[in-house]
Motif scaffolding. Structure first.
Motif, mmCIF file in Angstrom:
data_model
loop_
_atom_site.group_PDB
_atom_site.id
_atom_site.type_symbol
_atom_site.label_atom_id
_atom_site.label_comp_id
_atom_site.label_asym_id
_atom_site.label_seq_id
_atom_site.Cartn_x
_atom_site.Cartn_y
_atom_site.Cartn_z
ATOM 1 N N ILE A 185 0.855 -1.179 0.000
ATOM 2 C CA ILE A 185 0.000 0.000 0.000
ATOM 3 C C ILE A 185 0.894 1.233 0.000
ATOM 4 C CG2 ILE A 185 -1.862 1.217 1.191
ATOM 5 C CD1 ILE A 185 -2.403 -1.476 2.668
ATOM 6 N N VAL A 186 0.695 2.110 -0.962
ATOM 7 C CA VAL A 186 1.512 3.325 -1.012
ATOM 8 C C VAL A 186 1.182 4.200 0.192
ATOM 9 C CG1 VAL A 186 2.119 5.392 -2.314
ATOM 10 C CG2 VAL A 186 1.699 3.243 -3.524
ATOM 11 N N ASN A 187 2.166 4.377 1.045
ATOM 12 C CA ASN A 187 2.025 5.142 2.280
ATOM 13 C C ASN A 187 3.438 5.473 2.748
ATOM 14 O OD1 ASN A 187 2.110 5.115 5.433
ATOM 15 N ND2 ASN A 187 -0.034 5.520 4.973
ATOM 16 N N PRO A 188 3.692 6.718 3.178
ATOM 17 C CA PRO A 188 5.061 7.093 3.560
ATOM 18 C C PRO A 188 5.581 6.389 4.805
ATOM 19 C CG PRO A 188 3.700 9.031 3.141
ATOM 20 C CD PRO A 188 2.779 7.858 3.213
ATOM 21 N N GLY A 189 4.693 5.771 5.575
ATOM 22 C CA GLY A 189 5.141 5.122 6.802
ATOM 23 C C GLY A 189 5.211 6.106 7.945
ATOM 24 N N PHE A 190 6.389 6.657 8.194
ATOM 25 C CA PHE A 190 6.542 7.608 9.290
ATOM 26 C C PHE A 190 7.600 8.649 8.939
ATOM 27 C CE2 PHE A 190 9.482 4.112 10.148
ATOM 28 C CZ PHE A 190 10.675 4.782 10.356
ATOM 29 N N LYS A 191 7.603 9.719 9.744
ATOM 30 C CA LYS A 191 8.618 10.758 9.620
ATOM 31 C C LYS A 191 9.062 11.148 11.014
ATOM 32 C CE LYS A 191 9.537 15.281 7.508
ATOM 33 N NZ LYS A 191 8.958 16.396 6.722
ATOM 34 N N ASP A 192 10.357 11.148 11.228
ATOM 35 C CA ASP A 192 10.898 11.524 12.534
ATOM 36 C C ASP A 192 11.075 13.033 12.612
ATOM 37 O OD1 ASP A 192 11.042 8.970 13.677
ATOM 38 O OD2 ASP A 192 12.944 8.546 12.681
ATOM 39 N N GLU A 193 10.439 13.636 13.606
ATOM 40 C CA GLU A 193 10.507 15.076 13.855
ATOM 41 C C GLU A 193 11.146 15.312 15.226
ATOM 42 O OE1 GLU A 193 9.751 17.250 11.688
ATOM 43 O OE2 GLU A 193 8.207 16.448 10.342
ATOM 44 N N PRO A 194 11.528 16.565 15.528
ATOM 45 C CA PRO A 194 12.118 16.855 16.845
ATOM 46 C C PRO A 194 11.236 16.425 18.017
ATOM 47 C CG PRO A 194 12.462 18.699 15.374
ATOM 48 C CD PRO A 194 11.577 17.744 14.641
ATOM 49 N N ASP A 195 9.905 16.444 17.809
ATOM 50 C CA ASP A 195 9.001 16.068 18.893
ATOM 51 C C ASP A 195 8.618 14.595 18.863
ATOM 52 O OD1 ASP A 195 7.538 16.294 16.569
ATOM 53 O OD2 ASP A 195 5.756 17.099 17.557
ATOM 54 N N GLY A 196 9.258 13.826 17.991
ATOM 55 C CA GLY A 196 8.985 12.395 17.963
ATOM 56 C C GLY A 196 8.643 11.891 16.571
ATOM 57 N N ARG A 197 8.252 10.651 16.514
ATOM 58 C CA ARG A 197 7.921 9.984 15.246
ATOM 59 C C ARG A 197 6.442 10.187 14.928
ATOM 60 N NH1 ARG A 197 10.490 4.249 14.025
ATOM 61 N NH2 ARG A 197 12.195 5.730 13.712
ATOM 62 N N HIS A 198 6.173 10.600 13.701
ATOM 63 C CA HIS A 198 4.797 10.823 13.245
ATOM 64 C C HIS A 198 4.474 9.827 12.131
ATOM 65 C CE1 HIS A 198 4.238 14.656 15.454
ATOM 66 N NE2 HIS A 198 5.557 14.756 15.296
#
Length: 263
Positions: free
Chosen positions: A107-120
């Protein structure tokens, strides 16, 4: 002379050719079943153009790719009768190397992105899920797949995979009658018992393995058991999935592994 040589060559080639087997397809054996026992769901973690490129030009593959377009659609990339290379080192219950016994859906989906406030984590669209549910129902019927065998990549490879991630709407699949799901009332009834006394790690390991996960039976909360608990919690209780054994996780495991009533 040339005509004679040509005729001789044709006769020689014709004589050397392997004859086609005489196969009669009019009969069918009663004793047979589909090779497919599992469906394994993934997210691609990359965008649609790159997903297409990777899944068609590299060693990794899947039977279906679900796009993230406004009107999502499936690309059928590998025939269901053939093995796609999507699961890798994998196991569920007594089965291993699930490429050979499963259908893989990316399924095309970015998964997650790590930001300064945590993983989104990125959600899946309702339209994607509408398409996925429709295909899953067809595949399940076509191959007579048991509800407990529609799984995520993380379920079958908990030490190295996280997809389809904690925002994948497993409950939607349960509501559609596609997968087994712990009854909320039964979980609530079991909860006080485990709040009063939490089982030891050996109990959690045994129950996780009984459910299907490849889980060490060491009696200690080792990193591998922690990883399995993270995957389990992210699927069945995605509000808290820290890999720490607790009463709610115990109650869910209790309900999921309870003997099924005899029909």
């Amino acid at each position: 002379m040339k005509k004679l040589l040509l005729a001789s060559l044709i006769a020689l080639l014709t004589g050397c050719a392997t004859p086609l087997p005489n196969i009669d397809h009019s009969l069918t054996s009663k004793g047979q079943s589909s090779r497919v026992r599992f469906i394994v769901l993934h997210y691609t973690a990359i965008d649609l153009p790159l997903s297409v490129k990777v899944l068609t030009e590299q060693e990794v593959s899947a039977h279906y790719l679900l796009t993230d377009e406004v009107e999502p659609r499936f690309y059928a990339l590998v025939d269901e009768n053939r093995a796609a290379w999507h699961a890798g080192l994998s196991s569920w219950k007594n089965y291993t190397a699930l490429n050979h016994s499963s259908i893989g859906i990316e399924i095309v989906n970015p998964g997650f992105k790590d930001e300064p406030d945590g993983r989104h984590w990125y959600p899946f669209s309702d339209r994607q899920m509408d398409q996925l549910v429709a295909l899953l129902k067809q595949i399940k019927e076509r191959h007579q797949i048991a509800p407990e065998n529609i799984l995520g990549h993380a379920d079958v490879a908990p030490q190295r995979k996280q997809d389809p991630g904690p925002l994948f709407p497993w409950k939607r699949l349960a509501d559609e009658g596609l997968i087994a799901w712990p009854d909320a009332n039964a979980v609530a009834a079991a909860l006080p018992k485990y709040e009063a006394e939490l089982p030891d790690i050996a109990w959690f390991q045994q129950k996780l393995a009984q459910h299907g996960y490849a889980t060490p039976q060491t009696g200690v909360l080792d990193p591998e058991t922690h990883n399995v608990l993270v995957v389990f919690q992210a699927k069945y209780r995605n509000t808290k999935w820290d890999g720490v054994p607790d009463a709610e996780s115990a109650a869910i495991l209790d309900v999921l592994t309870a003997p099924k009533p005899k029909q």
